[in-house]
Design a protein around this motif. Structure first.
Motif, PDB file in Angstrom:
ATOM      1  N   ALA A 199       0.832  -1.208   0.000  1.00 52.40           N
ATOM      2  CA  ALA A 199       0.000   0.000   0.000  1.00 52.40           C
ATOM      3  C   ALA A 199       0.863   1.253   0.000  1.00 52.40           C
ATOM      4  CB  ALA A 199      -0.935  -0.016   1.204  1.00 52.40           C
ATOM      5  N   LEU A 200       1.945   1.231   0.773  1.00 54.75           N
ATOM      6  CA  LEU A 200       2.832   2.388   0.821  1.00 54.75           C
ATOM      7  C   LEU A 200       3.565   2.562  -0.505  1.00 54.75           C
ATOM      8  CD1 LEU A 200       4.010   4.694   2.423  1.00 54.75           C
ATOM      9  CD2 LEU A 200       5.623   3.105   3.472  1.00 54.75           C
ATOM     10  N   ALA A 201       3.980   1.458  -1.112  1.00 58.23           N
ATOM     11  CA  ALA A 201       4.645   1.539  -2.413  1.00 58.23           C
ATOM     12  C   ALA A 201       3.700   2.099  -3.466  1.00 58.23           C
ATOM     13  CB  ALA A 201       5.145   0.155  -2.821  1.00 58.23           C
ATOM     14  N   THR A 202       2.436   1.716  -3.421  1.00 57.55           N
ATOM     15  CA  THR A 202       1.446   2.244  -4.364  1.00 57.55           C
ATOM     16  C   THR A 202       1.288   3.747  -4.200  1.00 57.55           C
ATOM     17  OG1 THR A 202       0.258   0.138  -4.409  1.00 57.55           O
ATOM     18  CG2 THR A 202      -0.975   2.111  -5.074  1.00 57.55           C
ATOM     19  N   LEU A 203       1.246   4.194  -2.937  1.00 59.91           N
ATOM     20  CA  LEU A 203       1.108   5.630  -2.675  1.00 59.91           C
ATOM     21  C   LEU A 203       2.292   6.407  -3.245  1.00 59.91           C
ATOM     22  CD1 LEU A 203      -0.172   7.190   0.612  1.00 59.91           C
ATOM     23  CD2 LEU A 203       1.935   8.037  -0.379  1.00 59.91           C
ATOM     24  N   LEU A 204       3.512   5.899  -3.024  1.00 62.66           N
ATOM     25  CA  LEU A 204       4.705   6.600  -3.505  1.00 62.66           C
ATOM     26  C   LEU A 204       4.817   6.539  -5.029  1.00 62.66           C
ATOM     27  CD1 LEU A 204       7.362   5.512  -0.833  1.00 62.66           C
ATOM     28  CD2 LEU A 204       6.373   7.780  -1.124  1.00 62.66           C
ATOM     29  N   THR A 205       4.441   5.414  -5.610  1.00 61.25           N
ATOM     30  CA  THR A 205       4.520   5.269  -7.060  1.00 61.25           C
ATOM     31  C   THR A 205       3.577   6.238  -7.763  1.00 61.25           C
ATOM     32  OG1 THR A 205       5.127   2.937  -6.827  1.00 61.25           O
ATOM     33  CG2 THR A 205       4.283   3.637  -8.964  1.00 61.25           C
ATOM     34  N   LEU A 234      13.735   7.446  -5.621  1.00 63.65           N
ATOM     35  CA  LEU A 234      12.710   8.453  -5.895  1.00 63.65           C
ATOM     36  C   LEU A 234      13.308   9.747  -6.437  1.00 63.65           C
ATOM     37  CD1 LEU A 234      10.555   7.983  -2.666  1.00 63.65           C
ATOM     38  CD2 LEU A 234       9.923   7.283  -4.986  1.00 63.65           C
ATOM     39  N   ASP A 235      14.620   9.923  -6.230  1.00 64.60           N
ATOM     40  CA  ASP A 235      15.319  11.152  -6.608  1.00 64.60           C
ATOM     41  C   ASP A 235      14.572  12.374  -6.081  1.00 64.60           C
ATOM     42  OD1 ASP A 235      17.420  12.536  -7.673  1.00 64.60           O
ATOM     43  OD2 ASP A 235      16.635  12.602  -9.712  1.00 64.60           O
ATOM     44  N   CYS A 236      14.262  12.313  -4.793  1.00 61.77           N
ATOM     45  CA  CYS A 236      13.418  13.364  -4.198  1.00 61.77           C
ATOM     46  C   CYS A 236      14.109  13.984  -2.996  1.00 61.77           C
ATOM     47  CB  CYS A 236      12.071  12.792  -3.795  1.00 61.77           C
ATOM     48  SG  CYS A 236      12.121  11.717  -2.337  1.00 61.77           S
ATOM     49  N   PRO A 237      13.684  15.198  -2.610  1.00 61.55           N
ATOM     50  CA  PRO A 237      14.297  15.855  -1.450  1.00 61.55           C
ATOM     51  C   PRO A 237      14.006  15.116  -0.148  1.00 61.55           C
ATOM     52  CG  PRO A 237      13.053  17.417  -2.799  1.00 61.55           C
ATOM     53  CD  PRO A 237      12.696  16.052  -3.267  1.00 61.55           C
ATOM     54  N   VAL A 238      14.934  15.254   0.778  1.00 57.54           N
ATOM     55  CA  VAL A 238      14.773  14.698   2.129  1.00 57.54           C
ATOM     56  C   VAL A 238      14.957  15.832   3.120  1.00 57.54           C
ATOM     57  CG1 VAL A 238      15.565  13.006   3.819  1.00 57.54           C
ATOM     58  CG2 VAL A 238      15.719  12.499   1.357  1.00 57.54           C
ATOM     59  N   ARG A 330      14.082  -0.557   3.963  1.00 54.79           N
ATOM     60  CA  ARG A 330      14.902  -1.479   3.156  1.00 54.79           C
ATOM     61  C   ARG A 330      14.025  -2.364   2.279  1.00 54.79           C
ATOM     62  NH1 ARG A 330      15.865  -6.580   3.571  1.00 54.79           N
ATOM     63  NH2 ARG A 330      14.884  -6.731   5.638  1.00 54.79           N
ATOM     64  N   ARG A 331      12.916  -2.858   2.827  1.00 53.85           N
ATOM     65  CA  ARG A 331      12.003  -3.716   2.063  1.00 53.85           C
ATOM     66  C   ARG A 331      11.151  -2.914   1.095  1.00 53.85           C
ATOM     67  NH1 ARG A 331       8.560  -6.075   6.378  1.00 53.85           N
ATOM     68  NH2 ARG A 331       7.566  -7.215   4.663  1.00 53.85           N
ATOM     69  N   LEU A 332      10.899  -1.641   1.434  1.00 53.53           N
ATOM     70  CA  LEU A 332      10.062  -0.798   0.585  1.00 53.53           C
ATOM     71  C   LEU A 332      10.774  -0.361  -0.696  1.00 53.53           C
ATOM     72  CD1 LEU A 332       7.523   1.046   0.149  1.00 53.53           C
ATOM     73  CD2 LEU A 332       8.730   2.771   1.530  1.00 53.53           C
ATOM     74  N   ALA A 333      12.050  -0.045  -0.597  1.00 52.50           N
ATOM     75  CA  ALA A 333      12.773   0.571  -1.719  1.00 52.50           C
ATOM     76  C   ALA A 333      12.666  -0.218  -3.022  1.00 52.50           C
ATOM     77  CB  ALA A 333      14.232   0.807  -1.328  1.00 52.50           C
ATOM     78  N   PRO A 334      12.846  -1.547  -3.032  1.00 50.16           N
ATOM     79  CA  PRO A 334      12.757  -2.262  -4.313  1.00 50.16           C
ATOM     80  C   PRO A 334      11.357  -2.265  -4.921  1.00 50.16           C
ATOM     81  CG  PRO A 334      13.880  -3.590  -2.630  1.00 50.16           C
ATOM     82  CD  PRO A 334      13.252  -2.437  -1.930  1.00 50.16           C
ATOM     83  N   LEU A 335      10.334  -1.942  -4.105  1.00 47.19           N
ATOM     84  CA  LEU A 335       8.953  -1.944  -4.615  1.00 47.19           C
ATOM     85  C   LEU A 335       8.591  -0.646  -5.316  1.00 47.19           C
ATOM     86  CD1 LEU A 335       7.164  -3.506  -1.479  1.00 47.19           C
ATOM     87  CD2 LEU A 335       8.168  -4.695  -3.465  1.00 47.19           C
ATOM     88  N   VAL A 336       9.489   0.345  -5.230  1.00 51.39           N
ATOM     89  CA  VAL A 336       9.220   1.661  -5.808  1.00 51.39           C
ATOM     90  C   VAL A 336      10.058   1.825  -7.067  1.00 51.39           C
ATOM     91  CG1 VAL A 336       9.338   4.144  -5.405  1.00 51.39           C
ATOM     92  CG2 VAL A 336       8.699   2.612  -3.537  1.00 51.39           C
ATOM     93  N   PRO A 337       9.457   2.166  -8.210  1.00 54.53           N
ATOM     94  CA  PRO A 337      10.261   2.345  -9.431  1.00 54.53           C
ATOM     95  C   PRO A 337      11.179   3.546  -9.326  1.00 54.53           C
ATOM     96  CG  PRO A 337       7.974   2.999  -9.794  1.00 54.53           C
ATOM     97  CD  PRO A 337       8.013   2.351  -8.448  1.00 54.53           C
ATOM     98  N   ALA A 338      12.367   3.409  -9.889  1.00 54.32           N
ATOM     99  CA  ALA A 338      13.319   4.514  -9.912  1.00 54.32           C
ATOM    100  C   ALA A 338      12.841   5.562 -10.911  1.00 54.32           C
ATOM    101  CB  ALA A 338      14.697   4.012 -10.289  1.00 54.32           C
ATOM    102  N   VAL A 339      12.716   6.797 -10.457  1.00 50.20           N
ATOM    103  CA  VAL A 339      12.220   7.888 -11.298  1.00 50.20           C
ATOM    104  C   VAL A 339      13.177   9.066 -11.176  1.00 50.20           C
ATOM    105  CG1 VAL A 339      10.320   9.469 -11.761  1.00 50.20           C
ATOM    106  CG2 VAL A 339       9.831   7.153 -10.935  1.00 50.20           C
ATOM    107  N   PRO A 340      13.883   9.444 -12.251  1.00 49.77           N
ATOM    108  CA  PRO A 340      14.771  10.614 -12.165  1.00 49.77           C
ATOM    109  C   PRO A 340      13.976  11.906 -12.112  1.00 49.77           C
ATOM    110  CG  PRO A 340      14.735   9.736 -14.394  1.00 49.77           C
ATOM    111  CD  PRO A 340      13.923   8.790 -13.561  1.00 49.77           C
TER     112      PRO A 340
END
Length: 542
Positions: A199-205, A234-238, A330-340
């Motif tokens: 669910a979290l990966a879907t939200l971020l994607t 995500l190539d996003c600000p932190v 750590r488990r979430l990161a591979p579920l999110v596509p890399a987006v520049p």
């Protein structure tokens, strides 16, 4: 000739428990109700004296945070426990696990409320994660063992109250077995379900412009590594959470975008460009002064990952995962596509050195520190009026690179820095304090000097409570109700406590001392107070 077998005491059995749980360094300011426990202290138990209970708990808290394991504290009855309450509150807010033994009058005449009898139940309010007075002397060792587990699981102070005569009672081996049998006897952890991660990966994607917010609960090596991986995918600000007591992300990373504001209108403005905000290791969102309105603009989606139930339940998020941050990310990161997305890098600028004759400001001192400080150093902060400059100029570059009092009360930094260096002797430690802040625990300098703890204490001396002056101005006051204290000399006080100290008043002298001291800081066995005369800034931004 036969010799009667030795009868073991509760005290002896308790020392066995302390050894089993690696609680062999004892931080204390003793009183008469603790003398029986301390008499003939075993050679393998190290006693660290603090000259005030606030400093005792502060040193223990720093040590616990540096090692990740509970530290042991011994406090006197009502007076000692009462003096320590503020520091215990800070330990709870900082998630510092402590086993706290509090002395009490002799059990045999407590019904008559003799001199020094303590009314200890509730004295520290809700700040202990657990408090217990054993029903019998023989229950003390098991209670101390349980306190270790309560402190470790609850990440705060666990308190055991022990009447002074209990130590000499005959031990009961059967009762000792009722407690957990060692540090690894109780195991657990919060793991996010696969459905929750999906669910979290879907939200971020689905996000077009996400950002991440790092909190103190992500300040581990694994937490930093996992969040860097996610941020780079995500190539996003932190951003760092407002008023974070620890850094949850490397603040020299190209994606680090600074600290969030601690007031809602400014927070909404900073978060306005983002359609999705994921906070990791903190609540959403900690604030300071009240202002009306929501935390974010309408339409912004908020998610939270935290292993703290209180943070989870008070966060106004669309999706909140009550789980260990590092493992979850750590488990979430591979579920999110890399987006520049290539966000603009955050590059704070250092101030120009002061011109000849121009007074030093806090920013000059912090910039000089930043240029010279080992990336592995721990910076312990307690300088309220200069905190924005410190965040901007002195980034945390390693886990536990920044430490502050999560509760906001003063008196933490000086003893905590001593405890951090005691617990992590291979890391350079610098405490940056205001002169007003330093007075809340200045007696801790004696402990640093006596035990050879090589911390550099940088005291920004402006002779006033500058943060309070600025807040008074915000309320429309022409002048603060309190006076300045320009007569104060922290370096003189330090020398009186046996701690080496220097005072500098210009940029050249400042650089000379820093160039001499900082290269030796990792191996230094002598503390130094560097009192730096600075001019109070005319403004403060939270």
């Amino acid at each position: 000739m036969t010799t009667a077998a030795h009868t073991r005491t509760v005290k002896e059995q308790t020392f066995d428990v302390l050894r089993q749980y690696d609680l062999t360094t004892l931080f204390s300011n003793p009183g008469s109700t603790e003398v029986g426990f301390l008499a003939d202290l075993p050679a393998d138990i190290s006693f660290v004296l603090g000259l005030h209970e606030g400093s005792v708990v502060g040193m223990a808290s720093g040590s616990a945070l540096a090692t990740g394991r509970p530290a042991l504290v011994l406090l006197h009855t009502t007076a000692g426990y009462g003096n320590a309450v503020s520091a215990l509150a800070t330990a709870r807010a900082n998630r510092a696990p402590l086993v706290v033994i509090v002395g009490q009058q002799d059990r045999r005449h407590l019904p008559h409320e003799p001199f020094l009898a303590g009314r200890l139940d509730g004295l520290a309010g809700e700040y202990p994660v657990w408090q217990h007075t054993p029903a019998r002397p023989q229950d003390v060792p098991g209670a101390v063992a349980r306190a270790w587990h309560e402190a470790q699981e609850g990440r705060g102070p666990a308190v055991v109250v022990v009447p002074m005569d209990d130590w000499f009672a005959e031990a009961d081996d059967d009762v000792a077995q009722a407690a957990p049998r060692g540090p690894l006897a109780v195991r657990g952890g919060r793991t996010a379900s696969d459905d929750a991660l999906a669910a979290l990966a879907t939200l971020l994607t689905a996000a077009d412009s996400p950002c991440l917010v790092a909190g103190a609960g992500n300040d581990t090596a694994a937490g930093w590594e996992a969040l860097v991986t996610l941020a780079e995918r995500l190539d996003c600000p932190v951003h760092q959470e407002p008023f974070g007591a620890r850094a949850g992300f490397p603040q020299d990373h190209r994606l680090f975008a600074g600290h969030l504001p601690a007031v809602r209108p400014a927070l909404r403005e900073v978060l306005a460009p983002y359609d999705t905000v994921l906070t990791v290791g903190a609540a959403a969102f900690r604030q300071y002064t009240y202002a009306p309105g929501d935390f974010t603009e309408p339409g912004t989606r908020v998610a939270v990952i935290t292993d703290d139930p209180e943070e989870a339940h008070r966060s106004p998020g669309e999706l909140v995962l009550l789980a260990e941050p590092a493992d979850t990310v750590r488990r979430l990161a591979p579920l999110v596509p890399a987006v520049p997305r290539s966000p603009a890098p955050h590059r704070p600028t250092a101030p120009q050195p002061p011109a000849p004759g121009e007074p030093l400001r806090a920013a000059h001192v912090l910039a000089a520190l930043a240029e010279r400080l080992d990336p592995n150093a721990v910076v312990v902060e307690e300088t309220p009026s200069s905190r924005p400059d410190l965040h901007r100029l002195l980034p945390a570059r390693a886990p536990l690179g920044f430490l502050s009092a999560a509760m906001g009360g003063l008196g933490f930094a000086m003893p905590a820095a001593i405890g951090v260096r005691n617990g992590a002797p291979d890391r350079p430690v610098v405490a940056v304090l205001g002169d007003g802040s330093s007075l809340y625990s200045v007696q801790a300098l004696w402990s640093a000097a006596h035990y050879g703890i090589g911390v550099l204490f940088v005291v920004l001396a402006n002779g006033r409570y500058a943060i309070m002056d600025r807040l008074s101005e915000r309320e429309g006051s022409a002048a603060p109700a309190w006076p300045a204290f320009t007569e104060l000399s922290v370096s003189t006080l330090a020398k009186g406590l046996g701690c080496p100290a220097e005072r500098v008043e210009d940029h050249t002298a400042l650089l000379s001392v820093l160039d001499k001291v900082l290269p030796t800081l990792a191996d230094r066995r002598e503390p130094l107070v560097l009192e730096v005369a600075v001019e109070a800034d005319a403004h403060y931004s939270s």
